[in-house]
Design an enzyme around this catalytic site. Structure first.
Site, PDB file in Angstrom:
ATOM      1  N   ASP A  68       0.865  -1.184   0.000  1.00 58.26           N
ATOM      2  CA  ASP A  68       0.000   0.000   0.000  1.00 58.26           C
ATOM      3  C   ASP A  68       0.901   1.233   0.000  1.00 58.26           C
ATOM      4  O   ASP A  68       2.126   1.114  -0.152  1.00 58.26           O
ATOM      5  CB  ASP A  68      -1.002  -0.046   1.180  1.00 58.26           C
TER       6      ASP A  68
ATOM      7  N   CYS B 260       3.052  -3.007   4.116  1.00 55.51           N
ATOM      8  CA  CYS B 260       2.212  -1.849   4.445  1.00 55.51           C
ATOM      9  C   CYS B 260       2.993  -1.031   5.465  1.00 55.51           C
ATOM     10  O   CYS B 260       4.200  -1.243   5.622  1.00 55.51           O
ATOM     11  CB  CYS B 260       0.811  -2.253   4.909  1.00 55.51           C
TER      12      CYS B 260
ATOM     13  N   THR C 194       2.990  -0.910   8.837  1.00 53.62           N
ATOM     14  CA  THR C 194       3.510  -1.742   9.929  1.00 53.62           C
ATOM     15  C   THR C 194       3.732  -3.184   9.525  1.00 53.62           C
ATOM     16  O   THR C 194       4.396  -3.934  10.243  1.00 53.62           O
ATOM     17  CB  THR C 194       2.508  -1.763  11.095  1.00 53.62           C
TER      18      THR C 194
ATOM     19  N   HIS D 199      10.376 -23.544   9.482  1.00 54.13           N
ATOM     20  CA  HIS D 199       9.287 -24.157  10.262  1.00 54.13           C
ATOM     21  C   HIS D 199       7.899 -23.895   9.685  1.00 54.13           C
ATOM     22  O   HIS D 199       7.028 -24.753   9.773  1.00 54.13           O
ATOM     23  CB  HIS D 199       9.320 -23.632  11.705  1.00 54.13           C
TER      24      HIS D 199
ATOM     25  N   HIS E 246       6.948 -30.250  11.284  1.00 52.71           N
ATOM     26  CA  HIS E 246       6.380 -28.946  10.910  1.00 52.71           C
ATOM     27  C   HIS E 246       5.262 -29.110   9.890  1.00 52.71           C
ATOM     28  O   HIS E 246       4.284 -28.360   9.884  1.00 52.71           O
ATOM     29  CB  HIS E 246       7.479 -28.025  10.374  1.00 52.71           C
TER      30      HIS E 246
HETATM   31  C1  RB5 Z   1      -1.959   3.055   6.284  1.00 54.72           C
HETATM   32  O1  RB5 Z   1      -1.955   4.345   6.797  1.00 54.72           O
HETATM   33  C2  RB5 Z   1      -1.594   2.045   7.358  1.00 54.72           C
HETATM   34  O2  RB5 Z   1      -2.645   1.917   8.252  1.00 54.72           O
HETATM   35  C3  RB5 Z   1      -1.222   0.719   6.753  1.00 54.72           C
HETATM   36  O3  RB5 Z   1      -0.138   0.892   5.902  1.00 54.72           O
HETATM   37  C4  RB5 Z   1      -0.817  -0.372   7.714  1.00 54.72           C
HETATM   38  O4  RB5 Z   1       0.188   0.063   8.590  1.00 54.72           O
HETATM   39  C5  RB5 Z   1      -1.903  -1.074   8.402  1.00 54.72           C
HETATM   40  O5  RB5 Z   1      -1.695  -2.036   9.172  1.00 54.72           O
END
Ligand code: RB5
Length: 142
Positions: free
Chosen positions: A8, A63, A65, A96, A131
């Site tokens: 994203d 993304c 996080t 694993h 596993h």
């Molecule tokens: C987008 O702002 C952010 O929420 C997305 O990239 C991600 O971190 C969501 O888990």
């Protein structure tokens, strides 16, 4: 080895850096194609379809996080998306868990760490054995 990559907007910059770094691997880019705000589930869906259809052997998802896109990808039967938060986890996710998608946080991880983790994941073999029994149990409950 066919490898797909998608992100994203929170992972767009890291995706572009990885495409350059792994130019020789010719990563298949499933988007997003700009830094404009998008919804991460759309890219998890595209990646899951690419893996499950055999279009890619494994995928890299990013993304902000790495958490939201992991949650979305792991809703698919047969998808094992692993957030590689350390070097050791990068090895274990293959040895694993036989992960078929590896996930990173574009806003929470350094480029160097991500590259080291991708290299480790690709150099590791799945161990199978006990596993596989555990992976089979995941499949049974999906
Ligand atoms: C987008 O702002 C952010 O929420 C997305 O990239 C991600 O971190 C969501 O888990």
């Amino acid at each position: 080895m066919k490898i797909a990559i998608a992100a994203d907007h929170g992972g767009f910059e890291l995706k572009e850096t990885l495409k350059q770094h792994y130019k020789a691997l010719n990563l298949s880019d499933l988007g997003t194609y700009s830094a404009d705000s998008v919804d991460y589930p759309d890219y998890a869906h595209k990646m899951a379809h690419a893996i499950l259809s055999g279009q890619a052997d494994f995928g890299i998802l990013i993304c902000g996080t790495g958490i939201g896109i992991s949650i979305a990808a792991n809703r698919y039967k047969g998808i094992r998306a692993a957030l590689l938060y350390s070097q050791d986890v990068a090895r274990l996710a293959k040895a694993h868990n036989n992960a078929n998608i590896i996930v990173f946080g574009g806003r929470t991880m350094s480029v160097d760490d991500v590259i080291n983790r991708i290299d480790t994941f690709m150099q590791t073999s799945y161990e199978g054995g006990r596993h596989q029994r555990r992976l089979d149990k995941i499949e049974e409950t999906e």
